[in-house]
Design a protein around this motif. Structure first.
Motif, PDB file in Angstrom:
ATOM      1  N   VAL A  11       0.836  -1.198   0.000  1.00 39.43           N
ATOM      2  CA  VAL A  11       0.000   0.000   0.000  1.00 39.43           C
ATOM      3  C   VAL A  11       0.869   1.246   0.000  1.00 39.43           C
ATOM      4  N   ILE A  12       1.919   1.258   0.794  1.00 39.89           N
ATOM      5  CA  ILE A  12       2.827   2.408   0.843  1.00 39.89           C
ATOM      6  C   ILE A  12       3.483   2.622  -0.512  1.00 39.89           C
ATOM      7  N   LEU A  13       3.954   1.549  -1.144  1.00 38.99           N
ATOM      8  CA  LEU A  13       4.572   1.660  -2.462  1.00 38.99           C
ATOM      9  C   LEU A  13       3.584   2.168  -3.508  1.00 38.99           C
ATOM     10  N   ALA A  14       2.334   1.720  -3.430  1.00 38.26           N
ATOM     11  CA  ALA A  14       1.315   2.177  -4.375  1.00 38.26           C
ATOM     12  C   ALA A  14       1.046   3.670  -4.197  1.00 38.26           C
ATOM     13  N   VAL A  15       0.985   4.129  -2.968  1.00 37.82           N
ATOM     14  CA  VAL A  15       0.751   5.556  -2.707  1.00 37.82           C
ATOM     15  C   VAL A  15       1.923   6.381  -3.223  1.00 37.82           C
ATOM     16  N   VAL A  16       3.139   5.934  -2.981  1.00 42.11           N
ATOM     17  CA  VAL A  16       4.317   6.655  -3.473  1.00 42.11           C
ATOM     18  C   VAL A  16       4.307   6.705  -4.992  1.00 42.11           C
ATOM     19  N   LEU A  17       3.967   5.620  -5.619  1.00 40.49           N
ATOM     20  CA  LEU A  17       3.907   5.579  -7.083  1.00 40.49           C
ATOM     21  C   LEU A  17       2.842   6.534  -7.612  1.00 40.49           C
ATOM     22  N   LEU A  18       1.704   6.589  -6.964  1.00 42.47           N
ATOM     23  CA  LEU A  18       0.646   7.507  -7.389  1.00 42.47           C
ATOM     24  C   LEU A  18       1.031   8.971  -7.179  1.00 42.47           C
ATOM     25  N   LEU A  19       1.706   9.255  -6.076  1.00 42.84           N
ATOM     26  CA  LEU A  19       2.074  10.639  -5.772  1.00 42.84           C
ATOM     27  C   LEU A  19       3.169  11.171  -6.690  1.00 42.84           C
ATOM     28  N   PHE A  20       4.190  10.367  -6.924  1.00 44.51           N
ATOM     29  CA  PHE A  20       5.363  10.862  -7.638  1.00 44.51           C
ATOM     30  C   PHE A  20       5.442  10.397  -9.089  1.00 44.51           C
ATOM     31  N   GLY A  21       4.782   9.342  -9.437  1.00 50.22           N
ATOM     32  CA  GLY A  21       4.848   8.834 -10.800  1.00 50.22           C
ATOM     33  C   GLY A  21       6.090   7.986 -11.015  1.00 50.22           C
ATOM     34  N   GLY A  22       6.061   7.199 -12.058  1.00 49.74           N
ATOM     35  CA  GLY A  22       7.150   6.258 -12.327  1.00 49.74           C
ATOM     36  C   GLY A  22       8.447   6.917 -12.749  1.00 49.74           C
ATOM     37  N   LYS A  23       8.378   8.079 -13.394  1.00 51.57           N
ATOM     38  CA  LYS A  23       9.593   8.726 -13.890  1.00 51.57           C
ATOM     39  C   LYS A  23      10.328   9.483 -12.793  1.00 51.57           C
ATOM     40  N   LYS A  24       9.628   9.922 -11.773  1.00 51.57           N
ATOM     41  CA  LYS A  24      10.245  10.744 -10.730  1.00 51.57           C
ATOM     42  C   LYS A  24      10.929   9.898  -9.655  1.00 51.57           C
ATOM     43  N   ILE A  25      10.508   8.652  -9.475  1.00 53.02           N
ATOM     44  CA  ILE A  25      11.037   7.811  -8.400  1.00 53.02           C
ATOM     45  C   ILE A  25      12.537   7.555  -8.534  1.00 53.02           C
ATOM     46  N   PRO A  26      13.087   7.229  -9.720  1.00 54.63           N
ATOM     47  CA  PRO A  26      14.542   7.044  -9.797  1.00 54.63           C
ATOM     48  C   PRO A  26      15.334   8.302  -9.401  1.00 54.63           C
ATOM     49  N   GLU A  27      14.811   9.471  -9.754  1.00 51.99           N
ATOM     50  CA  GLU A  27      15.480  10.708  -9.358  1.00 51.99           C
ATOM     51  C   GLU A  27      15.461  10.880  -7.846  1.00 51.99           C
ATOM     52  N   LEU A  28      14.347  10.538  -7.210  1.00 49.62           N
ATOM     53  CA  LEU A  28      14.248  10.634  -5.752  1.00 49.62           C
ATOM     54  C   LEU A  28      15.223   9.669  -5.074  1.00 49.62           C
TER      55      LEU A  28
END
Length: 57
Positions: A11-28
């Protein structure tokens, strides 16, 4: 508060994915990794003088 199980982590991973999107996560993650690296280097450089002298010998 109990331990985090698999459903909670998903659930936490799904929320993070929804908030930041797939392209922003590697930068974070890159920013987080460089921050941890800088913290470790700063902690290593902040050793007491006695310990630094022992390492030089």
């Amino acid at each position: 508060m109990g331990r985090l199980g698999l459903p909670e982590i998903l659930v936490i991973l799904a929320v993070v994915l929804l908030l930041f999107g797939g392209k922003k996560i590697p930068e974070l993650m890159k920013g987080l990794g460089s921050g941890v690296k800088e913290f470790k280097n700063a902690a290593k450089d902040d050793q007491p003088a006695d310990k630094k002298e022992e390492e030089v010998k």
